[in-house]
Write a protein that holds these residues in place. Structure first.
Motif, PDB file in Angstrom:
ATOM      1  N   ARG A   1       4.979  -4.963  -9.670  1.00 50.72           N
ATOM      2  CA  ARG A   1       6.332  -4.889  -8.898  1.00 50.72           C
ATOM      3  C   ARG A   1       6.564  -6.101  -7.333  1.00 50.72           C
ATOM      4  NH1 ARG A   1       5.085   0.081 -10.090  1.00 50.72           N
ATOM      5  NH2 ARG A   1       4.994   0.512  -7.667  1.00 50.72           N
ATOM      6  N   VAL A   2       5.098  -6.431  -7.200  1.00 51.22           N
ATOM      7  CA  VAL A   2       5.323  -6.928  -6.416  1.00 51.22           C
ATOM      8  C   VAL A   2       6.133  -8.288  -5.851  1.00 51.22           C
ATOM      9  CG1 VAL A   2       3.517  -8.422  -4.597  1.00 51.22           C
ATOM     10  CG2 VAL A   2       3.935  -5.391  -4.952  1.00 51.22           C
ATOM     11  N   TYR A   3       4.929  -9.236  -7.366  1.00 53.20           N
ATOM     12  CA  TYR A   3       6.004 -10.097  -8.235  1.00 53.20           C
ATOM     13  C   TYR A   3       6.960 -10.304  -8.713  1.00 53.20           C
ATOM     14  CZ  TYR A   3       0.644 -12.260  -6.825  1.00 53.20           C
ATOM     15  OH  TYR A   3       0.154 -13.297  -6.101  1.00 53.20           O
ATOM     16  N   GLY A   4       7.699  -9.656  -8.748  1.00 53.71           N
ATOM     17  CA  GLY A   4       8.898  -9.549  -9.600  1.00 53.71           C
ATOM     18  C   GLY A   4       8.649 -10.467 -11.074  1.00 53.71           C
ATOM     19  N   THR A   5       7.812 -10.582 -11.227  1.00 55.14           N
ATOM     20  CA  THR A   5       7.272 -11.423 -12.886  1.00 55.14           C
ATOM     21  C   THR A   5       6.176 -11.082 -13.674  1.00 55.14           C
ATOM     22  OG1 THR A   5       7.627 -14.207 -13.383  1.00 55.14           O
ATOM     23  CG2 THR A   5       6.494 -13.316 -11.709  1.00 55.14           C
TER      24      THR A   5
END
Length: 107
Positions: free
Chosen positions: A37-41
Motif C-alpha cells: 500500500r505504501v509503495y503502491g506497486t
C-alpha cells in the motif's frame, strides 16, 4: 536450533572487502501488505548494503509465530526475505526492511 540470522552463503568470511550485497535489487511485495500500500506497486528497486540475512530455513517457524514476510527478492533463489510486517491487529504499523530506502532520497 537454527540461527535466525545467517551470513549470506555467497559471502566470504576470510575476505570481508567486496563481499557485501550491494546496490539496487528488486523486491516483490505481497498484495494487501502495508508495504504494498505504501509503495503502491508490486515490485520495488531498493539499495542493499549487508552481509547477513534471515535464515530461510526458519521462515515457516517465524511466520507461525506471527511475522509476515511480505517482500521477497527476485534473484534465482527467491528465498531472501526483504520485508516483514506484523498484522495490523497486532500492531498498527510495524514494517521492517532489509534494504535501505533512504539511499534513494534526495535532500
Amino acid at each position: 536450533v537454527e540461527d535466525a540470522v545467517i551470513f549470506m552463503p555467497e559471502g566470504d568470511r576470510e575476505r570481508m572487502g567486496g563481499t557485501m550485497r550491494l546496490g539496487a535489487r528488486e523486491t516483490i511485495l505481497k498484495e494487501g501488505s502495508v508495504a504494498h500500500r505504501v509503495y503502491g506497486t508490486d515490485k520495488v528497486m531498493e539499495r542493499h548494503r549487508h552481509r547477513y540475512e534471515v535464515n530461510p530455513a526458519i521462515v515457516p517457524d517465524l511466520e507461525a509465530a506471527g511475522l509476515c514476510f511480505v517482500g521477497r527478492n527476485t534473484d534465482e533463489s527467491g528465498e531472501r526475505m526483504e520485508v516483514i510486517e506484523l498484522d495490523e491487529t497486532v500492531h498498527p504499523y510495524f514494517v521492517a526492511a532489509q534494504f535501505h530506502p533512504e539511499f534513494t532520497s534526495r535532500p
